[in-house]
Write a protein that holds these residues in place. Sequence first.
Motif, short mmCIF file in Angstrom:
data_model
loop_
_atom_site.label_atom_id
_atom_site.label_comp_id
_atom_site.label_asym_id
_atom_site.label_seq_id
_atom_site.Cartn_x
_atom_site.Cartn_y
_atom_site.Cartn_z
N PHE A 5 15.24 -27.87 37.11
CA PHE A 5 14.72 -26.52 37.28
C PHE A 5 15.54 -25.52 36.48
CE2 PHE A 5 13.31 -22.63 39.04
CZ PHE A 5 14.44 -21.87 39.32
N SER A 6 16.88 -25.63 36.60
CA SER A 6 17.75 -24.68 35.92
C SER A 6 17.59 -24.77 34.40
CB SER A 6 19.20 -24.95 36.31
OG SER A 6 20.07 -24.07 35.63
N SER A 7 17.50 -25.99 33.90
CA SER A 7 17.38 -26.18 32.46
C SER A 7 16.04 -25.64 31.97
CB SER A 7 17.53 -27.66 32.12
OG SER A 7 17.33 -27.88 30.74
N ILE B 214 16.37 -21.01 52.22
CA ILE B 214 17.47 -21.65 51.49
C ILE B 214 17.36 -21.23 50.03
CG2 ILE B 214 18.46 -23.84 50.73
CD1 ILE B 214 17.40 -25.08 53.31
N ARG B 215 18.46 -20.80 49.48
CA ARG B 215 18.52 -20.40 48.07
C ARG B 215 19.54 -21.28 47.34
NH1 ARG B 215 18.68 -13.77 47.89
NH2 ARG B 215 16.46 -13.40 48.34
N VAL C 66 16.30 -20.53 42.98
CA VAL C 66 15.07 -20.99 43.59
C VAL C 66 15.21 -20.83 45.10
CG1 VAL C 66 15.89 -23.39 43.58
CG2 VAL C 66 13.46 -22.92 43.87
N GLU C 67 14.26 -20.18 45.71
CA GLU C 67 14.29 -19.93 47.17
C GLU C 67 13.18 -20.71 47.84
OE1 GLU C 67 14.39 -15.84 48.37
OE2 GLU C 67 13.42 -16.29 50.30
N LEU D 30 7.94 -20.28 48.54
CA LEU D 30 8.69 -20.74 47.37
C LEU D 30 8.72 -19.63 46.34
CD1 LEU D 30 10.10 -22.96 45.64
CD2 LEU D 30 7.80 -23.69 44.95
N SER D 31 9.92 -19.33 45.80
CA SER D 31 10.02 -18.30 44.76
C SER D 31 11.19 -18.63 43.85
CB SER D 31 10.21 -16.91 45.38
OG SER D 31 11.46 -16.84 46.04
N THR D 32 11.11 -18.13 42.65
CA THR D 32 12.20 -18.29 41.69
C THR D 32 12.55 -16.91 41.15
OG1 THR D 32 10.64 -18.65 39.87
CG2 THR D 32 11.49 -20.61 41.03
N SER D 33 13.80 -16.76 40.76
CA SER D 33 14.24 -15.45 40.27
C SER D 33 15.52 -15.61 39.47
CB SER D 33 14.46 -14.50 41.46
OG SER D 33 15.48 -14.99 42.29
N LYS D 34 15.90 -14.49 38.87
CA LYS D 34 17.14 -14.43 38.10
C LYS D 34 18.05 -13.41 38.80
CE LYS D 34 19.50 -15.48 34.29
NZ LYS D 34 19.92 -16.84 33.92
N THR D 35 19.30 -13.81 39.09
CA THR D 35 20.19 -12.96 39.88
C THR D 35 21.53 -12.83 39.18
OG1 THR D 35 19.15 -13.76 41.90
CG2 THR D 35 21.27 -12.66 42.14
#
Length: 632
Positions: A87-89, A128-129, A138-139, A144-149
């Motif tokens: 996911f991260s890649s 859970i994040r 990814v939360e 389900l959600s994805t974001s940049k923090t």
Amino acid sequence: MKKITRHYSQTLYLFVIYGFSILVLLGIFFTYTYSHYRENTLEESKRSLENMCASITNSVEVQLDSLATISMNIVYSNMVKTNFREFSSAYQRTEEDKAEIVSSRQSAEVIHDIVTAMIGAYQSASYIRLYDMDGSCVESGYWLSTSKTDLESLAWYDEVMELNGFKYISEPKTRKDLPATGKNRNSQKFISLVRLFLNRDGAPEGIAEVAQDCGKIFVLASQLEDNNPDIRVQIYNSRKELVYPYITSDMYDSESYQDLVEKNGIADGNSKIIKSSNNKNMLVTCETMVKYGWNVVLLQSEASIYRPLETFRKMFVRITALSILLTLLICFFISRRITIPLRKLTAATKKITIDRVLDEKKVNLTSADSSIRELSILCNAVRGMYDKLRSTSREILLLRNEEMRAKLQATQSLINPHFLYNSLTNISVMAEEDMNDDIVKICEALCIHFRYISASGEMIVTLGKELEKSKSYLECMQLRFTEDLEYTFEVPEDVKEVPVPKLIAQPVLENAFKYAFVCRPPWKLSISARLEGEHWRLLIEDNVGTMTDKKKQELLRLYENLDLNEELKSMKIGGMGLKNVYLRLRLLYGEDAVFSIENREGTYTRFILGGNIHPKKGITLPESVATIDINE
């Protein structure tokens, strides 16, 4: 100056003294009971507060354990790590390649499925994040959600990095986009457990954040506060931050008790009353979650603890007032029931005079009877006293008359003529046979014997003296019968000083010579004495045993049925024998007197005399009984 004694009526005593006594007793009872209840109430409150504190501690610890377990499962799950790396890649390249968006989405969904399985149907975690070190997130949870923090902007980032894989628990944070339960429904506060997870080389690979609804974590604390309005709960994390109550409200005490607990040295699981900053006494108990460093503090005001006793105190005041009123009424009624019969009884006792006592016609004393048992007993006691006074007065007069009559009779004959004649006959025979030494001995023995029995000054002598003088009588008899007679004395030293009636042994000895020694010799007499507790015993035994069981029973039955007063009236010099011994024992010892006979025909006859070593006070033997000759 004569002292003036004030007299008060029974009514005043009942109204004032008894009423005051009851008031004092009620006051003592209330003081003791109130103190006892106060101590018990405090102890019960302590136990209850400690149990609640332990229950809340266990409940919160279970919730935190659940978060820690989920966090560890995620950190050590290879599947989660693998999909998270993918996911991260992919997420880093989504702006360059649209195909990577689909790939990152698929990896996120796999992570979501795994996380959903971990938290289960009971939602052991709200969300859970997972963060990678570049801030991609990814939360999973409710959705389900994805974001940049920006990780460095997060409040817990620096401490999580310093812990290097150990858990960090945040204070309650608001998440308006997530649903909450219970009291947290409006405030929507969540607590997160965050830890860093590392790759195989030990380098930071990402951060796992597991969060739970505060309403679920502190559900038991909220329920206990709802059910116990007087109890307040405060929970502090390891950084002494107040994590419960997490809702700002006027109903909660804003003061922090963590420092007060440490200052007053309250140990885990114990309770103590301390003074708060606003000078209120509070009962405080605490419990520590060792694994997390959290402290649970429960508070209850001292006033609320003792509030139920206020009701008891008011009720007791009413009961006391009612009791005093009833007491006064009862005292008034009892005083009338008591004083009227007492006045009548007083009037009756005034009639007791010496003329009435000695008047044969006025036999009964009238007195006031009463239905009250104690007064009835008192009336009967007065009647009994009157009757005893009559009989005692007559006995005194009778004893004086009998004493005078006995003295007159004693001047006529103080010795047994048969014993004297036999002794003189023996002396004459000894003189014809020129037995001068034996004559001297028998004369000396006769002098001692007759001097002892004729002495009128003694009525009570020691047992040692009585047996010593009785030995002079036996010496006379032995000079008469020579080797045919044997006698022995066995008297311990501690018995010799016991006081006994004078001439208590000789009648029994003479009875043996008269009735027992009618058979062929040898004749033996055994005289012994002993102590049995507070009683003395004198035993005189012969070796012939001529007394039959029938004769013994007749003799004992006759003596047991004797009327003491009548026998004293008819007492005469001579001819009384054993009866005289029995009467004098009864006079001196009463019911403690011992006069018994043991026998076996043809073997022995044993007379047992005795009494208490302390004769009845006020009893003295009349001289006519103590000094007369009781031989035939």
